[in-house]
Design a protein around this motif. Structure first.
Motif, short mmCIF file in Angstrom:
data_model
loop_
_atom_site.label_atom_id
_atom_site.label_comp_id
_atom_site.label_asym_id
_atom_site.label_seq_id
_atom_site.Cartn_x
_atom_site.Cartn_y
_atom_site.Cartn_z
N VAL A 187 0.66 2.62 6.46
CA VAL A 187 -0.77 2.85 6.35
C VAL A 187 -1.42 1.47 6.26
O VAL A 187 -0.93 0.59 5.57
CB VAL A 187 -1.13 3.73 5.13
CG1 VAL A 187 -0.64 3.13 3.82
CG2 VAL A 187 -2.64 4.00 5.06
N ASN A 188 -2.51 1.28 7.00
CA ASN A 188 -3.24 0.02 6.91
C ASN A 188 -3.86 -0.09 5.53
O ASN A 188 -4.43 0.87 5.01
CB ASN A 188 -4.34 -0.05 7.98
CG ASN A 188 -3.79 -0.38 9.34
OD1 ASN A 188 -3.09 -1.37 9.49
ND2 ASN A 188 -4.09 0.45 10.32
N GLU A 189 -3.78 -1.27 4.94
CA GLU A 189 -4.28 -1.49 3.59
C GLU A 189 -5.76 -1.12 3.48
O GLU A 189 -6.17 -0.46 2.54
CB GLU A 189 -4.05 -2.95 3.20
CG GLU A 189 -4.36 -3.26 1.76
CD GLU A 189 -4.10 -4.71 1.42
OE1 GLU A 189 -3.22 -4.96 0.58
OE2 GLU A 189 -4.76 -5.59 2.02
N THR A 223 4.74 2.63 2.84
CA THR A 223 4.69 1.27 3.35
C THR A 223 3.24 0.98 3.74
O THR A 223 2.61 1.75 4.47
CB THR A 223 5.62 1.10 4.57
OG1 THR A 223 6.95 1.42 4.15
CG2 THR A 223 5.57 -0.32 5.10
N VAL A 224 2.73 -0.14 3.24
CA VAL A 224 1.35 -0.56 3.48
C VAL A 224 1.39 -1.82 4.33
O VAL A 224 2.24 -2.70 4.13
CB VAL A 224 0.62 -0.84 2.15
CG1 VAL A 224 -0.82 -1.24 2.38
CG2 VAL A 224 0.71 0.38 1.22
N LYS A 234 -0.59 11.46 6.44
CA LYS A 234 -0.96 11.60 7.86
C LYS A 234 -1.05 10.23 8.52
O LYS A 234 -0.57 10.05 9.64
CB LYS A 234 -2.30 12.33 7.97
CG LYS A 234 -2.77 12.52 9.39
CD LYS A 234 -4.10 13.25 9.43
CE LYS A 234 -4.62 13.33 10.85
NZ LYS A 234 -5.96 13.95 10.89
N GLU A 235 -1.65 9.26 7.83
CA GLU A 235 -1.73 7.90 8.37
C GLU A 235 -0.34 7.35 8.67
O GLU A 235 -0.10 6.76 9.72
CB GLU A 235 -2.43 6.96 7.37
CG GLU A 235 -3.91 7.15 7.24
CD GLU A 235 -4.70 6.59 8.39
OE1 GLU A 235 -4.28 5.58 9.00
OE2 GLU A 235 -5.74 7.18 8.72
N VAL A 236 0.58 7.56 7.74
CA VAL A 236 1.93 7.00 7.86
C VAL A 236 2.77 7.73 8.90
O VAL A 236 3.50 7.10 9.67
CB VAL A 236 2.64 7.03 6.48
CG1 VAL A 236 4.11 6.68 6.62
CG2 VAL A 236 1.95 6.07 5.52
N ASN A 237 2.67 9.04 8.96
CA ASN A 237 3.58 9.81 9.80
C ASN A 237 3.00 10.28 11.13
O ASN A 237 3.77 10.66 12.01
CB ASN A 237 4.11 11.01 9.02
CG ASN A 237 5.03 10.58 7.92
OD1 ASN A 237 6.08 10.01 8.19
ND2 ASN A 237 4.64 10.80 6.68
#
Length: 170
Positions: free
Chosen positions: A78-80, A38-39, A68-71
């Protein structure tokens, strides 16, 4: 008929990758490692999903950083702008069922390997299906290349009820 390669693309996780990779190697099948993430586009308060697949070692390292960004960092997205920095070595697949064509930009399709997903769809909702077909028409007319991916959530038909249960649990 022998399967030469097989892919995994779990949603917002890499939890099954090691077991999948070992099973593929044991059966002499080339594993294709990927994940759906998911972005978040902050400027529009817009969330969307993309599939990322590993091409090489740099791609694997970047997929781990996206994971890592997502979880760990953002909890579920994650930021675009952060994702754009992590695309080297990855193949990006955009799903026209969930991504409006007009929202594809600011993606730069000349820099990386970008595709749109072309898959069989069960038509059972006129409003949603009409939107999808009109959106798909824009993708087909664009310079993006299609890739045939049929999302699978279970291996055997008798396991189909499990997907419904998991969807309810979230």
């Amino acid at each position: 008929l022998r399967c030469e390669s097989l892919g995994i693309c779990e949603k917002n996780t890499l939890a099954g990758v090691l077991k999948f990779q070992l099973a593929c190697q044991g059966a002499n099948i080339k594993p294709i490692i990927g994940a759906t993430y998911t972005v978040f586009r902050e400027s529009e308060d817009f969330y969307y999903d993309i599939k990322l697949f590993v091409k090489n070692e740099q791609g694997w390292e970047n997929l781990l950083l996206v994971n890592k960004e997502v979880n760990v960092i953002n909890k579920k997205f994650v930021n675009e702008k952060d994702l754009f920095k992590l695309l080297e070595g990855l193949v990006v697949v955009i799903d026209p069922k969930t991504m409006p064509f007009e929202k594809l930009f600011p993606w730069d399709f000349t820099v990386n390997n970008f595709y749109y997903q072309l898959d069989p769809v069960e038509f059972n909702n006129d409003d949603r299906d009409k939107w999808y077909l009109l959106n798909l028409k824009s993708f087909v007319r664009s310079n993006l290349k299609p890739v045939s991916i049929s999302d699978a959530y279970y291996l055997e038909p008798e396991d189909s009820h499990i997907k419904g249960i998991l969807n309810n649990i979230s």
